[in-house]
Enzyme design. Sequence first.
Site, mmCIF file in Angstrom:
data_model
loop_
_atom_site.group_PDB
_atom_site.id
_atom_site.type_symbol
_atom_site.label_atom_id
_atom_site.label_comp_id
_atom_site.label_asym_id
_atom_site.label_seq_id
_atom_site.Cartn_x
_atom_site.Cartn_y
_atom_site.Cartn_z
ATOM 1 N N HIS A 1 -28.580 33.135 -4.703
ATOM 2 C CA HIS A 1 -28.383 34.430 -4.046
ATOM 3 C C HIS A 1 -29.621 35.303 -4.079
ATOM 4 O O HIS A 1 -30.525 35.100 -4.872
ATOM 5 C CB HIS A 1 -27.242 35.188 -4.727
ATOM 6 C CG HIS A 1 -25.956 34.451 -4.724
ATOM 7 N ND1 HIS A 1 -25.402 33.948 -3.575
ATOM 8 C CD2 HIS A 1 -25.122 34.120 -5.731
ATOM 9 C CE1 HIS A 1 -24.281 33.342 -3.883
ATOM 10 N NE2 HIS A 1 -24.092 33.420 -5.177
ATOM 11 N N THR B 1 -20.573 36.205 -3.124
ATOM 12 C CA THR B 1 -19.149 36.446 -2.833
ATOM 13 C C THR B 1 -18.937 37.897 -2.390
ATOM 14 O O THR B 1 -18.192 38.173 -1.450
ATOM 15 C CB THR B 1 -18.291 36.176 -4.086
ATOM 16 O OG1 THR B 1 -18.536 34.848 -4.522
ATOM 17 C CG2 THR B 1 -16.822 36.335 -3.786
ATOM 18 N N ASN C 1 -13.799 36.440 -8.130
ATOM 19 C CA ASN C 1 -13.853 35.476 -9.239
ATOM 20 C C ASN C 1 -12.862 35.703 -10.361
ATOM 21 O O ASN C 1 -13.191 35.523 -11.545
ATOM 22 C CB ASN C 1 -15.286 35.366 -9.745
ATOM 23 C CG ASN C 1 -16.078 34.459 -8.817
ATOM 24 O OD1 ASN C 1 -15.545 33.431 -8.366
ATOM 25 N ND2 ASN C 1 -17.296 34.836 -8.488
ATOM 26 N N ASN D 1 -18.552 42.561 -9.602
ATOM 27 C CA ASN D 1 -18.296 42.388 -11.043
ATOM 28 C C ASN D 1 -19.376 42.961 -11.958
ATOM 29 O O ASN D 1 -19.408 42.657 -13.151
ATOM 30 C CB ASN D 1 -18.077 40.907 -11.351
ATOM 31 C CG ASN D 1 -16.712 40.445 -10.862
ATOM 32 O OD1 ASN D 1 -15.787 41.260 -10.767
ATOM 33 N ND2 ASN D 1 -16.582 39.164 -10.539
HETATM 34 N N1 CTP Z 1 -22.382 41.724 -8.161
HETATM 35 C C1 CTP Z 1 -23.373 42.701 -8.177
HETATM 36 N N2 CTP Z 1 -24.046 42.958 -9.335
HETATM 37 C C2 CTP Z 1 -23.783 42.267 -10.459
HETATM 38 C C3 CTP Z 1 -22.785 41.270 -10.454
HETATM 39 C C4 CTP Z 1 -22.114 41.013 -9.278
HETATM 40 O O1 CTP Z 1 -23.636 43.327 -7.150
HETATM 41 N N3 CTP Z 1 -24.437 42.584 -11.580
HETATM 42 C C5 CTP Z 1 -21.611 41.483 -6.923
HETATM 43 C C6 CTP Z 1 -22.166 40.334 -6.090
HETATM 44 O O2 CTP Z 1 -21.979 40.635 -4.732
HETATM 45 C C7 CTP Z 1 -21.285 39.176 -6.518
HETATM 46 C C8 CTP Z 1 -19.937 39.858 -6.749
HETATM 47 O O3 CTP Z 1 -20.287 41.142 -7.290
HETATM 48 O O4 CTP Z 1 -21.138 38.187 -5.540
HETATM 49 C C9 CTP Z 1 -19.025 39.104 -7.689
HETATM 50 O O5 CTP Z 1 -19.716 38.844 -8.881
HETATM 51 P P1 CTP Z 1 -19.723 37.401 -9.573
HETATM 52 O O6 CTP Z 1 -18.336 37.007 -9.849
HETATM 53 O O7 CTP Z 1 -20.680 37.460 -10.680
HETATM 54 O O8 CTP Z 1 -20.316 36.488 -8.448
HETATM 55 P P2 CTP Z 1 -21.248 35.226 -8.802
HETATM 56 O O9 CTP Z 1 -20.411 34.197 -9.440
HETATM 57 O O10 CTP Z 1 -22.460 35.654 -9.532
HETATM 58 O O11 CTP Z 1 -21.818 34.780 -7.516
HETATM 59 P P3 CTP Z 1 -21.055 34.106 -6.333
HETATM 60 O O12 CTP Z 1 -19.603 34.017 -6.629
HETATM 61 O O13 CTP Z 1 -21.367 35.075 -5.259
HETATM 62 O O14 CTP Z 1 -21.731 32.792 -6.204
#
Ligand code: CTP
Length: 319
Positions: free
Chosen positions: A293, A242, A132, A109
């Site tokens: 993370h 995720t 998400n 994301n």
């Molecule tokens: N991601 C990334 N860089 C970002 C935002 C997200 O590499 N700036 C990747 C991460 O692997 C993340 C995934 O995209 O797990 C999905 O993003 P997000 O929905 O933001 O996950 P989070 O809620 O931050 O974390 P998680 O659901 O993993 O607890």
Amino acid sequence: DGELYLSRSLVNSSDKIIRKAGSSIFQHSVEGWKINSSLVLEIRKNILRFLDAERDVSVVKSSFKPGDVIHYVLDRRRTLNISQDLHSLLPEVSPMKNRRFKTCAVVGNSGILLDSQCGKEIDSHNFVIRCNLAPVVEFAADVGTKSDFITMNPSVVQRAFGGFRNESDREKFVHRLSMLNDSVLWIPAFMVKGGEKHVEWVNALILKNKLRVRTAYPSLRLIHAVRGYWLTNKVPIKRPSTGLLMYTLATRFCDEIHLYGFWPFPKDLNGKAVKYHYYDDLKYRYFSNASPHRMPLEFKTLNVLHNRGALKLTTGKCV
Ligand code: CTP
């Protein structure tokens, strides 16, 4: 495997990481990238020693009955009751049973997707995994719309749908799910206490509106197994994000995995600001020890895998 090793100090020092972000360790060329099929097979085999994604991607109905009490995976002292609704939404068999794809996209994301024009390329993959419940329609040119598998942390209800406080929030949510048709909606419901009310509301809305989406709830051992695999490969993550979880699962089903939207840094390689999410204004402290993370470390690992031809990481423009 030594190549995968990344020192703790590198991850903990934000200054260093940001300086490094402009240097070669984060650079990966997509031109001339070639899949290394024997490495892909080796990684699949190694991951299978820790988990079987076909099975661990979701618990199934026959494993529980309504009223069963389970312990949260990351909070063993607290428990959850399997409700009638939750039980009725558990799949009879794994939604990924016998599914194999030539190419898959795992879409993170990061705001790095904005202006990427990657939508068409993402949608051209045989199977598209998203995280998400990220919105797609308004960003279709950059992120595409195809969503065969989409994750939803319970906290999304609060973050993106106003905690279902009013009817319009609920309508917006039902509309978003109805767009998924019969794709897999993957809800990590058994991780930590706190989201159970949200999961129940989501389950009730799916049942009431007879939505076709295929719900899946990761097994109680998945997260530990994934962490175990990466720890064994000397990648000291606390809790897999995720995005990393999805890549790890996808190695079972996909011959070629393409990652988009992975860029956990506040700036791009030219020093231009990058939003944490492409679709909202959430701020994130990438280098905070309070975060569950270690996304910069995960990224570095994925970058190494890109350079070895195990996966393809796209962080630039697609056209
Ligand atoms: N991601 C990334 N860089 C970002 C935002 C997200 O590499 N700036 C990747 C991460 O692997 C993340 C995934 O995209 O797990 C999905 O993003 P997000 O929905 O933001 O996950 P989070 O809620 O931050 O974390 P998680 O659901 O993993 O607890």
